[in-house]
Design a protein around this motif. Structure first.
Motif, PDB file in Angstrom:
ATOM      1  N   GLN A  68     -76.679 -82.131  59.242  1.00  0.00           N
ATOM      2  CA  GLN A  68     -75.902 -80.927  59.536  1.00  0.00           C
ATOM      3  C   GLN A  68     -74.493 -81.024  58.973  1.00  0.00           C
ATOM      4  O   GLN A  68     -74.008 -80.103  58.328  1.00  0.00           O
ATOM      5  N   SER A  69     -73.852 -82.176  59.219  1.00  0.00           N
ATOM      6  CA  SER A  69     -72.469 -82.278  58.769  1.00  0.00           C
ATOM      7  C   SER A  69     -72.411 -82.244  57.252  1.00  0.00           C
ATOM      8  O   SER A  69     -71.447 -81.771  56.669  1.00  0.00           O
ATOM      9  N   GLY A  70     -73.484 -82.713  56.589  1.00  0.00           N
ATOM     10  CA  GLY A  70     -73.532 -82.591  55.144  1.00  0.00           C
ATOM     11  C   GLY A  70     -73.550 -81.144  54.704  1.00  0.00           C
ATOM     12  O   GLY A  70     -72.830 -80.738  53.795  1.00  0.00           O
ATOM     13  N   ILE A  71     -74.354 -80.344  55.421  1.00  0.00           N
ATOM     14  CA  ILE A  71     -74.428 -78.918  55.099  1.00  0.00           C
ATOM     15  C   ILE A  71     -73.069 -78.265  55.314  1.00  0.00           C
ATOM     16  O   ILE A  71     -72.583 -77.489  54.483  1.00  0.00           O
ATOM     17  N   VAL A  72     -72.440 -78.617  56.457  1.00  0.00           N
ATOM     18  CA  VAL A  72     -71.144 -78.025  56.779  1.00  0.00           C
ATOM     19  C   VAL A  72     -70.129 -78.374  55.704  1.00  0.00           C
ATOM     20  O   VAL A  72     -69.390 -77.510  55.222  1.00  0.00           O
ATOM     21  N   ALA A  73     -70.154 -79.658  55.280  1.00  0.00           N
ATOM     22  CA  ALA A  73     -69.192 -80.077  54.265  1.00  0.00           C
ATOM     23  C   ALA A  73     -69.408 -79.293  52.980  1.00  0.00           C
ATOM     24  O   ALA A  73     -68.445 -78.830  52.354  1.00  0.00           O
ATOM     25  N   ARG A  74     -70.691 -79.101  52.614  1.00  0.00           N
ATOM     26  CA  ARG A  74     -70.975 -78.348  51.382  1.00  0.00           C
ATOM     27  C   ARG A  74     -70.504 -76.901  51.526  1.00  0.00           C
ATOM     28  O   ARG A  74     -69.933 -76.329  50.604  1.00  0.00           O
ATOM     29  N   THR A  75     -70.787 -76.335  52.707  1.00  0.00           N
ATOM     30  CA  THR A  75     -70.369 -74.956  52.932  1.00  0.00           C
ATOM     31  C   THR A  75     -68.869 -74.815  52.799  1.00  0.00           C
ATOM     32  O   THR A  75     -68.359 -73.903  52.151  1.00  0.00           O
ATOM     33  N   LEU A  76     -68.170 -75.762  53.448  1.00  0.00           N
ATOM     34  CA  LEU A  76     -66.704 -75.697  53.402  1.00  0.00           C
ATOM     35  C   LEU A  76     -66.209 -75.828  51.975  1.00  0.00           C
ATOM     36  O   LEU A  76     -65.324 -75.102  51.546  1.00  0.00           O
ATOM     37  N   ALA A  77     -66.846 -76.747  51.242  1.00  0.00           N
ATOM     38  CA  ALA A  77     -66.420 -76.954  49.858  1.00  0.00           C
ATOM     39  C   ALA A  77     -66.618 -75.670  49.063  1.00  0.00           C
ATOM     40  O   ALA A  77     -65.784 -75.280  48.248  1.00  0.00           O
ATOM     41  N   ARG A  78     -67.735 -74.965  49.332  1.00  0.00           N
ATOM     42  CA  ARG A  78     -67.981 -73.746  48.580  1.00  0.00           C
ATOM     43  C   ARG A  78     -66.969 -72.665  48.955  1.00  0.00           C
ATOM     44  O   ARG A  78     -66.480 -71.933  48.111  1.00  0.00           O
ATOM     45  N   ARG A  79     -66.675 -72.600  50.250  1.00  0.00           N
ATOM     46  CA  ARG A  79     -65.705 -71.587  50.672  1.00  0.00           C
ATOM     47  C   ARG A  79     -64.331 -71.874  50.114  1.00  0.00           C
ATOM     48  O   ARG A  79     -63.509 -70.979  49.965  1.00  0.00           O
ATOM     49  N   GLY A  80     -64.065 -73.158  49.844  1.00  0.00           N
ATOM     50  CA  GLY A  80     -62.749 -73.517  49.360  1.00  0.00           C
ATOM     51  C   GLY A  80     -62.573 -73.337  47.869  1.00  0.00           C
ATOM     52  O   GLY A  80     -61.483 -73.496  47.352  1.00  0.00           O
ATOM     53  N   ARG A  81     -63.669 -72.993  47.176  1.00  0.00           N
ATOM     54  CA  ARG A  81     -63.584 -72.859  45.721  1.00  0.00           C
ATOM     55  C   ARG A  81     -62.714 -71.673  45.336  1.00  0.00           C
ATOM     56  O   ARG A  81     -62.701 -70.652  46.006  1.00  0.00           O
ATOM     57  N   TRP A  82     -61.987 -71.828  44.241  1.00  0.00           N
ATOM     58  CA  TRP A  82     -61.119 -70.728  43.804  1.00  0.00           C
ATOM     59  C   TRP A  82     -61.932 -69.626  43.156  1.00  0.00           C
ATOM     60  O   TRP A  82     -62.815 -69.894  42.362  1.00  0.00           O
ATOM     61  N   ARG A  83     -61.612 -68.371  43.509  1.00  0.00           N
ATOM     62  CA  ARG A  83     -62.331 -67.219  42.970  1.00  0.00           C
ATOM     63  C   ARG A  83     -61.546 -66.605  41.819  1.00  0.00           C
ATOM     64  O   ARG A  83     -60.339 -66.778  41.711  1.00  0.00           O
ATOM     65  N   VAL A  84     -62.244 -65.810  41.037  1.00  0.00           N
ATOM     66  CA  VAL A  84     -61.617 -65.170  39.882  1.00  0.00           C
ATOM     67  C   VAL A  84     -60.419 -64.282  40.288  1.00  0.00           C
ATOM     68  O   VAL A  84     -59.348 -64.389  39.687  1.00  0.00           O
ATOM     69  N   PRO A  85     -60.575 -63.402  41.303  1.00  0.00           N
ATOM     70  CA  PRO A  85     -59.431 -62.542  41.639  1.00  0.00           C
ATOM     71  C   PRO A  85     -58.193 -63.335  42.034  1.00  0.00           C
ATOM     72  O   PRO A  85     -57.067 -62.938  41.731  1.00  0.00           O
ATOM     73  N   GLU A  86     -58.421 -64.459  42.711  1.00  0.00           N
ATOM     74  CA  GLU A  86     -57.287 -65.291  43.104  1.00  0.00           C
ATOM     75  C   GLU A  86     -56.559 -65.829  41.886  1.00  0.00           C
ATOM     76  O   GLU A  86     -55.335 -65.790  41.794  1.00  0.00           O
ATOM     77  N   ILE A  87     -57.348 -66.308  40.928  1.00  0.00           N
ATOM     78  CA  ILE A  87     -56.740 -66.869  39.718  1.00  0.00           C
ATOM     79  C   ILE A  87     -55.987 -65.773  38.969  1.00  0.00           C
ATOM     80  O   ILE A  87     -54.854 -65.975  38.494  1.00  0.00           O
ATOM     81  N   LEU A  88     -56.595 -64.560  38.925  1.00  0.00           N
ATOM     82  CA  LEU A  88     -55.918 -63.440  38.277  1.00  0.00           C
ATOM     83  C   LEU A  88     -54.606 -63.115  38.972  1.00  0.00           C
ATOM     84  O   LEU A  88     -53.582 -62.842  38.338  1.00  0.00           O
ATOM     85  N   PHE A  89     -54.628 -63.163  40.329  1.00  0.00           N
ATOM     86  CA  PHE A  89     -53.425 -62.873  41.108  1.00  0.00           C
ATOM     87  C   PHE A  89     -52.283 -63.786  40.678  1.00  0.00           C
ATOM     88  O   PHE A  89     -51.171 -63.347  40.410  1.00  0.00           O
ATOM     89  N   TRP A  90     -52.588 -65.070  40.602  1.00  0.00           N
ATOM     90  CA  TRP A  90     -51.518 -66.020  40.270  1.00  0.00           C
ATOM     91  C   TRP A  90     -51.124 -65.948  38.808  1.00  0.00           C
ATOM     92  O   TRP A  90     -49.962 -66.173  38.461  1.00  0.00           O
ATOM     93  N   LEU A  91     -52.101 -65.607  37.943  1.00  0.00           N
ATOM     94  CA  LEU A  91     -51.750 -65.415  36.534  1.00  0.00           C
ATOM     95  C   LEU A  91     -50.794 -64.232  36.400  1.00  0.00           C
ATOM     96  O   LEU A  91     -49.829 -64.278  35.615  1.00  0.00           O
TER      97      LEU A  91
END
Lengths: 354, 284
Positions: A11-34
């Motif tokens: 379970q904690s492995g799944i949670v860690a993967r989920t968190l890692a995915r949620r923490g990934r940077w998205r395109v709109p965010e990168i555009l915002f900072w650009l």
């Protein structure tokens, strides 16, 4: 190893993967900072106001950490902003140290105050918190007013001359250095805050916000978490205040006044709470609005701000924010995910098995 | 010493009349109405305008100082406040701060930012010596008026049919509605009455507290302190808290002038930390 603990291990492995995915940077965010980066070259004559936007944005992000994520309503966030501003101003005035050291000093003093006062905030519910945070800010404003020998009182802290950043980048009158400096600091702190809110720590904060009783029941140390995030938020606010003091080379009682606490709340509410970008978006909108309204009715723009607040509340800002964050999340999970409107931790493991 | 006590009590009584409307909306109806001071300011300005422009005597202006804010309160309650009773505290705070900002700017625009003066009739000016204590006539007047109001309020709440309906509506609106009590009408009347009392307090206090467009912001904290320190289950709590704060504030400003403003804020924080429900309330 028992079966149950093996299960929880998976379970904690799944949670860690989920968190890692949620923490990934998205395109709109990168555009915002650009876009923010591009504004350095695209809007060369607007650096003074852009600098203010970056500072207010950082201040609002710091409020979002406690309000949007931990659910602590504060009417006295200017206490930390003001303390940071005075600290940075005094460090520059008396020791002529590098601005970056001033930032660290401001963060340290504000965090210390945040840590001490966080124990007051633990007591009681919304209303008590409102009153206590307001009271702390008022007392601090009075202290700044009374200690005129140190702070300059009502005249403000005069004679602050800021040395070059890292001994190399001099502040100029167009505010270009100031803007780049504020933007870089805001960006760095934002990245850290973003990392924090997608960590297990950040998730536990949301659990506390939604139902602190239940959070306690599942073993989250509620008080310790609230103290930690309150202290962190105070440090952020202190840095924002320090940036203002350093880039304007002036500190007055205005940095700690009540209207600053109200303004930052307004900024955050305009942008939406609980997704960090709310503070930044709100800062842009707020500053542009202020600029526009102040040019129409210089003296009475407070009236329009009040009107906007009322309209926002009557239009049900919670639902507005929810729609914004839902749209955000839908984009964030992308075509593969279907986190749905609930989007909570219950929904994510199902979509997490790719 | 006794003079300070006397002034403090008068000040506290005034605070209570100003804040008791808030004690009801915040305390009983659980609505964080930071705009309460705006109603008080409205009352103060009504009196100032009637005296300075129309030449009415001070006493004759007081009913208007009650009625005008009450009418404003009634309209606002029916149109705006009623939509926010079920919202969270943050929404209520934002809404009422918005109202305060609008009121401050609107008054500044129409009346100017300078301080307004309320001329008192000559029989209310000056001081007399009673048993060696210097007693201000106007402050005695305030004590008398406010005491009457306090007793009347307590009687209305405790003894009348309206009072028991209000208490029922506050304790459990659903059950009260089921019993045939018109809850929303009761809330509207109560809100209007509270606003009216604030207006009256503003008119009475204009001479002592000063009156300018920043009034709602300047005294917001005092009203809130009265209610939060006093606790919210009865009117006795806020009343005792008002007296306590009034005396502490006057004494603080007299004995340790440089720490005057700290006394009241520190008192509030200490009380709230020790008793989050308020000083005189049973924990709910």
């Amino acid at each position: 190893m028992s079966h149950a603990s093996a299960d929880s291990f998976v379970q904690s492995g799944i949670v860690a993967r989920t968190l890692a995915r949620r923490g990934r940077w998205r395109v709109p965010e990168i555009l915002f900072w650009l876009a923010a980066l591009a504004s350095i070259w695209l809007l060369p004559d607007r650096h003074l106001i852009l600098n203010e936007i970056a500072i207010i944005g950082l201040f609002a992000v710091s409020l979002d950490l406690i309000l949007g994520y931990a659910g602590i309503v504060s009417l006295g966030h200017a206490a930390f902003f003001g303390l940071g501003a005075y600290t940075a101003g005094l460090i520059a005035k008396h020791f002529a140290l590098d601005p970056v050291i001033g930032l660290v000093g401001a963060a340290a003093t504000a965090a210390a105050l945040g840590w001490v006062t966080s124990f007051l905030v633990l007591r009681g519910a919304d209303l008590t918190r409102l009153m206590v945070t307001l009271g702390v800010a008022l007392i601090l404003a009075e202290v700044a007013n009374q200690m005129a020998w140190l702070t300059g009182g009502a005249d403000g802290l005069q004679g602050v001359i800021m040395p070059a950043i890292l001994g190399r980048f001099e502040f100029d009158i167009f505010g270009t250095t100031a803007y780049v400096y504020s933007l870089v600091v805001t960006f760095v702190l934002f990245v850290i805050a973003r990392r924090i809110v997608v960590s297990p720590f950040g998730l536990s904060l949301r659990a506390i916000r939604d139902n602190s009783l239940r959070a306690r029941a599942v073993g989250i140390p509620v008080n310790a978490r609230l103290i930690a995030v309150y202290t962190l938020s105070a440090a952020y606010a202190g840095v924002a205040g320090a940036l203002l003091a350093q880039t304007t080379q002036f500190v007055s009682l205005d940095v700690i006044a009540f209207h600053r606490s109200a303004d930052v709340l307004l900024v955050l509410v305009i942008g939406g709470t609980g997704y960090l970008y709310g503070g930044l978006v709100g800062a842009v909108v707020f500053k542009l609005l202020q600029d526009m309204l102040a040019s129409i009715t210089p003296q009475y723009w407070l009236f329009w701000i009040g009107l906007i607040l009322i309209i926002l509340v009557l239009a049900d800002r919670d639902r507005l924010t929810a729609r914004l964050t839902a749209a955000w999340r839908a984009r964030a999970t992308g075509p593969a995910g279907g986190a749905g409107p609930a989007g909570g931790p219950h929904a994510t493991p199902a979509s997490g098995e790719r | 010493m006794l003079t300070i006590l006397f002034d403090g009590v008068a000040y506290g009584m005034l605070l209570f009349v100003l804040a008791c409307g808030l004690a009801i909306t915040l305390g009983l109806m659980n609505f964080v109405n930071l705009a309460h001071g705006a109603f008080a300011m409205a009352g103060g300005y009504v009196t100032a305008i009637l005296i300075n422009r129309w030449g009415l005597p001070f006493l004759a202006t007081l009913p208007f100082a009650f009625l005008v804010p009450a009418a404003i309160g009634l309209v606002l309650e029916r149109t705006l406040y009623v939509r926010l009773y079920h919202r969270n505290h943050l929404d209520q705070v934002l809404f009422s701060i918005g109202l305060v900002f609008m009121a401050v700017a609107a008054v500044d625009w129409t009346m100017g930012s300078q301080q307004q003066f309320v001329t008192l009739p000559s029989w209310l000016k000056g001081r007399v010596d009673i048993l060696g204590v210097q007693v201000g006539l106007y402050r005695s007047f305030i004590i008398v008026v406010c005491s009457v109001l306090v007793v009347a309020l307590q009687l209305v709440l405790a003894k009348t049919r309206f009072g028991s309906r209000l208490r029922a509506a506050v304790d459990d609106p659903r059950v009260a509605r089921g019993l045939g009590i018109n809850v929303s009408a009761i809330f509207a009347i109560t809100f209007a009455f509270g606003s009216g009392l604030a207006g009256l307090g503003g008119a009475l206090g204009a001479e002592i507290l000063g009156l300018d467009p920043t009034f709602p912001l300047k005294f917001m904290i005092y009203f809130l302190i009265v209610v939060t320190v006093g606790g919210t289950t009865s009117l006795t709590g806020p009343f005792l808290a008002s007296i306590l704060l009034g005396v502490a504030d006057v004494a603080g400003k007299y004995y340790v002038p440089s720490f005057g403003a700290f006394v009241i804020y520190s008192l509030m924080i200490v009380v709230l930390v020790l008793r989050p429900q308020g000083l005189f309330a049973r924990a709910r």
